[in-house]
Every structure is written in structure tokens, then in C-alpha cells.
Motif scaffolding. Structure first.
Motif, PDB file in Angstrom:
ATOM      1  N   ARG A  57     -10.527   2.432  -4.739  1.00  0.00           N
ATOM      2  CA  ARG A  57      -9.150   2.292  -4.272  1.00  0.00           C
ATOM      3  C   ARG A  57      -8.294   3.360  -4.944  1.00  0.00           C
ATOM      4  NH1 ARG A  57      -4.957  -1.110  -2.902  1.00  0.00           N
ATOM      5  NH2 ARG A  57      -6.160  -2.536  -1.622  1.00  0.00           N
TER       6      ARG A  57
ATOM      7  N   ASP B 216      -9.111   0.093   6.138  1.00  0.00           N
ATOM      8  CA  ASP B 216      -8.190  -0.288   5.074  1.00  0.00           C
ATOM      9  C   ASP B 216      -7.261   0.872   4.751  1.00  0.00           C
ATOM     10  OD1 ASP B 216      -9.584  -2.621   5.046  1.00  0.00           O
ATOM     11  OD2 ASP B 216     -10.631  -2.239   3.151  1.00  0.00           O
TER      12      ASP B 216
ATOM     13  N   GLU C 163       0.820  -1.212   0.000  1.00  0.00           N
ATOM     14  CA  GLU C 163       0.000   0.000   0.000  1.00  0.00           C
ATOM     15  C   GLU C 163       0.854   1.262   0.000  1.00  0.00           C
ATOM     16  OE1 GLU C 163      -3.056  -0.152  -0.550  1.00  0.00           O
ATOM     17  OE2 GLU C 163      -3.845  -2.024   0.287  1.00  0.00           O
TER      18      GLU C 163
HETATM   19  N1  GDD Z   1      -1.274  -7.171   6.747  1.00  0.00           N
HETATM   20  C1  GDD Z   1      -2.061  -7.561   5.730  1.00  0.00           C
HETATM   21  N2  GDD Z   1      -2.013  -8.855   5.327  1.00  0.00           N
HETATM   22  N3  GDD Z   1      -2.913  -6.680   5.155  1.00  0.00           N
HETATM   23  C2  GDD Z   1      -3.682  -7.116   4.128  1.00  0.00           C
HETATM   24  C3  GDD Z   1      -3.668  -8.435   3.656  1.00  0.00           C
HETATM   25  C4  GDD Z   1      -2.773  -9.348   4.284  1.00  0.00           C
HETATM   26  O1  GDD Z   1      -2.687 -10.525   3.947  1.00  0.00           O
HETATM   27  N4  GDD Z   1      -4.562  -8.537   2.633  1.00  0.00           N
HETATM   28  C5  GDD Z   1      -5.102  -7.317   2.495  1.00  0.00           C
HETATM   29  N5  GDD Z   1      -4.577  -6.462   3.377  1.00  0.00           N
HETATM   30  C6  GDD Z   1      -4.900  -5.034   3.573  1.00  0.00           C
HETATM   31  C7  GDD Z   1      -4.799  -4.195   2.325  1.00  0.00           C
HETATM   32  O2  GDD Z   1      -3.511  -3.666   2.150  1.00  0.00           O
HETATM   33  C8  GDD Z   1      -5.837  -3.104   2.623  1.00  0.00           C
HETATM   34  O3  GDD Z   1      -5.309  -2.104   3.445  1.00  0.00           O
HETATM   35  C9  GDD Z   1      -6.900  -3.860   3.401  1.00  0.00           C
HETATM   36  O4  GDD Z   1      -6.256  -4.992   3.959  1.00  0.00           O
HETATM   37  C10 GDD Z   1      -8.068  -4.306   2.512  1.00  0.00           C
HETATM   38  O5  GDD Z   1      -7.598  -5.053   1.422  1.00  0.00           O
HETATM   39  P1  GDD Z   1      -8.207  -4.886  -0.038  1.00  0.00           P
HETATM   40  O6  GDD Z   1      -7.473  -5.809  -0.916  1.00  0.00           O
HETATM   41  O7  GDD Z   1      -8.275  -3.445  -0.426  1.00  0.00           O
HETATM   42  O8  GDD Z   1      -9.676  -5.455   0.222  1.00  0.00           O
HETATM   43  P2  GDD Z   1     -11.021  -5.135  -0.556  1.00  0.00           P
HETATM   44  O9  GDD Z   1     -11.143  -3.689  -0.884  1.00  0.00           O
HETATM   45  O10 GDD Z   1     -11.196  -6.114  -1.649  1.00  0.00           O
HETATM   46  O11 GDD Z   1     -12.090  -5.523   0.600  1.00  0.00           O
HETATM   47  C11 GDD Z   1     -12.419  -4.616   1.618  1.00  0.00           C
HETATM   48  O12 GDD Z   1     -13.790  -4.391   1.585  1.00  0.00           O
HETATM   49  C12 GDD Z   1     -14.597  -5.519   1.929  1.00  0.00           C
HETATM   50  C13 GDD Z   1     -16.039  -5.151   1.806  1.00  0.00           C
HETATM   51  O13 GDD Z   1     -16.419  -5.174   0.497  1.00  0.00           O
HETATM   52  C14 GDD Z   1     -12.017  -5.132   3.010  1.00  0.00           C
HETATM   53  O14 GDD Z   1     -12.208  -4.102   3.944  1.00  0.00           O
HETATM   54  C15 GDD Z   1     -12.831  -6.326   3.440  1.00  0.00           C
HETATM   55  O15 GDD Z   1     -12.536  -6.656   4.810  1.00  0.00           O
HETATM   56  C16 GDD Z   1     -14.295  -5.968   3.325  1.00  0.00           C
HETATM   57  O16 GDD Z   1     -15.092  -7.105   3.639  1.00  0.00           O
END
Ligand code: GDD
Ligand code: MN
Length: 352
Positions: free
Chosen positions: A202, A89, A12
Motif C-alpha cells: 500500500r 483498489d 485514499e
Molecule cells: N467505498 C468504500 N467503502 N471503499 C472501501 C471500503 C468501504 O467501506 N473499504 C475499503 N475500501 C476501499 C479502499 O479505499 C481501497 O481502495 C480498497 O477498497 C481496498 O481496501 P484495503 O483496505 O486496501 O483492502 P486490503 O488491501 O486489505 O484488501 C485487498 O486485497 C484483498 C486480497 O488480499 C482488497 O482488494 C480485497 O478485496 C482483496 O480480497
């Protein structure tokens, strides 16, 4: 009061500076810290976070062994020194400007305040209709399977605030896929409030949560059902249903063979006796701990469930046969779906 903002990160780097800047502005003169839990990102997010910790109150955890979003958040809870935790996030899909509203909800008595896409005023930007449908469907399954969270409109949000006490003694499973759902089931709390927000786009980088998302989610729901004892209920409900088949057949046989009743008419009292048998066992066994309505009302609702189940079964049977599907297969599908409908109806209404 001190706020700990817990942010799991993986690659990130491109979002970090703006994120920390906007959080700092949103916090005003509140006492706060940011806990970045990074899983040794190849883009060295952890390094940039360390650099920025000169400018902002940031604590960086660089995990070398473990991976995963939920376990990162749980690690953040352990490292946090505040008495209110905010989880969000890093990619700016969660607007930092909303944090004060979440904290305010906590100050006003909520134990958990959820940044919610699905209460009036909340929304999702730029998702195709099928993406929304899948998200809504998944949430509906979770709420139906887990009565404890049935009033929460967005139990899988990754944006929420809570009092430290909610998770302090909770046995949170780090492989649980949706950390908020895990907390809503296992945490210690009374009041949950949902604050609407717009789940934006994002800013930089890409999403990590793709692939087997749905399968992992369903597994998580299943594990939580087991934890809640809902799976035991489902098994008991099934056994009771099977006992009803025996009762139905037995009385039908007795009425026709011993009493000489008409075969078609005899099935009506036989079915009713089976329903009463099932009701009794379910009331004394399957749902013993959730008898809240008066007896007559439970009895009425149970009959309504049976009727609804029968109608659903017939509609599915007729529909599938009409579509050209083998009638025995169609019947089986109808039976299974009717069974699920009856279980859910009884769980949420009769013994709701
Ligand atoms: N430390 C760590 N390890 N952080 C992680 C990992 C991991 O394995 N995988 C993802 N993250 C972090 C990302 O860097 C970001 O800050 C956050 O977790 C969310 O990851 P995204 O990859 O952006 O997820 P998303 O946008 O598809 O999903 C989000 O929205 C969903 C609802 O639609 C998340 O908030 C989900 O929890 C949520 O359900
Ligand atoms: Mn995201």
C-alpha cells in the motif's frame, strides 16, 4: 469499446493523484472513464477526486448513506457507461500498468479476467508466511465448498476486469464480503482467465479490511453454498449417512441373530450393504444432477471415499488419543472430519 475503471475508496487521498496519473498513462488512447465510489471519507477523498476530474475522465460518487466495499463496487457497475469494467483498489497495491493485460484477455475472448496472485508469475510482496497461509487456506476452503469456482486460483482478488453482460442481470448481494467471488457464483459468463500480478505494498494510508475478516469471509462462503444448493447437498448427504447407520445395524443384527454368523465377520457384509445403500441414495438424490462419470466409476470412487474416510478417522483418533485427548472426544473429532472428507471427496471426485 469503452472501459470503466471502478475504484471504491475510503480515506485514499494520499494515493489518488498518482493512481489517476498511472491509469491515464496505462490507458494510452483508449476510451475510458474512472468511477470513484467514495463513502464520504473523513479525509475528503471525494473532494480531491472532484478536483482531479478536470484533469482526468473521473466521475465521483459520494455515498452518504451506504458503506462497504462490495456495495461500492456494485454501485460503480450501475454508474458505469463502458462495456468493459475494471475493478481495482485505490492504494496502488494493484498496479495500473496491468490493466491493459486484463483488457487484452477480455478482447481475446475471456468474460472475466482476474489479476491473480496465485498463478505462476503472480505473487504477494512482504507478507509473513502465516499471512500467506491464512490467505491460501481461506481460498482453499472457498474452492472446496463451491465446486463452480474450484479452478480459479485467486477468487478473492480485488483486481479484475469483466464484460458488462457478466453482472448486468446478476443479483449481487451488496453485503457479500468478496465481490469477485459473488460475481463468479452469480454472474453470467463462460470463460475466466487469470493474469499474474504482484500484489504490492500500500502506498499511503492504511488497510480497512481487518478485524472479523475471516468470520465474514466464512459467512459469505456459507451464503454462496446455500445459493448454489451445496448446503442442501450436505444435508442430504448427512441424512443418507444416517440411513446407512440403520442399514448397517439392521443387517448386522439379522446376520448374527437370524443367520447365526460370526459377529466379527458379519460386520463386513453389513458395512458393504450400508455403503451400497448410501451410494444408491446419494446417486439418485444428493448428486442426481451431477452424474457425469459412468456408474462403475462412481461406485468405485464412492468406495474409495469410504475407505479414505475410515483411514482419516482412524489416524485422527489415534493421533489425538496419543496426544492425551479424551478418547471419546478424539473419536467425535475423527468422525466429523472423516465426514467432511468423504463429502468433499464425493462432491469433487465421485460426482465431480
Ligand atoms: N467505498 C468504500 N467503502 N471503499 C472501501 C471500503 C468501504 O467501506 N473499504 C475499503 N475500501 C476501499 C479502499 O479505499 C481501497 O481502495 C480498497 O477498497 C481496498 O481496501 P484495503 O483496505 O486496501 O483492502 P486490503 O488491501 O486489505 O484488501 C485487498 O486485497 C484483498 C486480497 O488480499 C482488497 O482488494 C480485497 O478485496 C482483496 O480480497
Ligand atoms: Mn489494500
Amino acid at each position: 469499446m469503452k472501459v470503466s475503471v471502478i475504484i471504491p475508496t475510503y480515506n485514499e487521498r494520499g494515493n489518488l493523484e498518482e493512481l489517476l496519473h498511472r491509469i491515464d498513462r496505462a490507458m494510452g488512447n483508449r476510451d475510458y472513464e474512472v468511477i470513484i465510489v467514495d463513502d464520504d471519507s473523513p479525509d475528503r477523498t471525494w473532494e480531491l477526486a472532484q478536483e482531479l476530474s478536470g484533469k482526468y475522465p473521473v466521475k465521483v460518487i459520494r455515498r452518504m448513506e451506504e458503506k462497504g466495499l462490495s456495495s461500492a463496487v456494485i454501485r460503480g457497475f450501475k454508474e458505469a457507461s463502458g462495456n468493459v469494467f475494471v475493478v481495482m483498489d485505490a492504494d496502488l497495491q494493484h498496479p495500473p500498468e496491468k490493466i491493459p493485460e486484463l483488457i487484452k484477455a477480455i478482447e481475446e475472448g475471456a468474460d472475466i479476467a482476474i489479476g491473480s496472485r496465485y498463478v505462476p508469475g503472480g505473487k504477494v510482496e512482504n507478507w509473513y508466511w502465516y499471512r500467506k497461509l491464512i490467505s491460501r487456506g481461506a481460498i482453499m476452503i472457498g474452492r472446496l465448498a463451491l465446486p463452480k469456482i474450484r479452478d480459479v486460483k485467486d477468487p478473492v482478488s480485488g483486481f479484475f476486469a469483466l464484460r458488462r453482460e457478466v453482472v448486468e442481470n446478476a443479483e449481487l448481494n451488496p453485503i457479500g464480503f468478496k465481490i469477485l467471488m459473488e460475481i463468479l457464483i452469480k454472474g453470467e459468463y463462460r470463460k475466466v482467465v487469470e493474469v499474474p500480478f504482484t500484489f504490492g505494498l500500500r502506498k499511503a494510508g492504511e488497510s480497512k479490511l481487518s478485524g472479523k475478516t475471516m468470520v465474514k469471509y466464512l459467512k459469505h462462503v456459507y451464503r454462496l453454498m446455500r445459493w448454489e444448493g451445496e448446503l442442501d447437498r450436505l444435508i442430504k448427504f448427512t441424512l443418507v449417512g444416517l440411513s446407512g447407520v440403520l442399514v448397517n445395524e439392521g443387517f448386522l443384527w439379522a446376520f448374527v441373530r437370524l443367520l447365526g454368523w460370526d459377529k466379527i465377520l458379519a460386520n463386513i457384509p453389513a458395512t458393504e450393504l450400508a455403503i451400497l445403500n448410501n451410494f444408491t441414495w446419494n446417486d439418485l438424490w444428493t448428486f442426481r444432477d451431477v452424474r457425469r462419470k459412468p456408474l462403475w466409476s462412481r461406485l468405485l470412487a464412492f468406495h474409495l471415499a469410504a475407505l479414505t474416510g475410515a483411514v482419516v478417522q482412524w489416524i485422527i483418533y489415534a493421533g489425538l488419543v496419543y496426544m492425551g485427548i479424551n478418547y471419546l472426544v478424539a473419536n467425535l473429532v475423527g468422525i466429523v472430519i472423516s465426514f467432511v472428507v468423504r463429502f468433499l471427496f464425493n462432491r469433487h471426485v465421485t460426482w465431480g
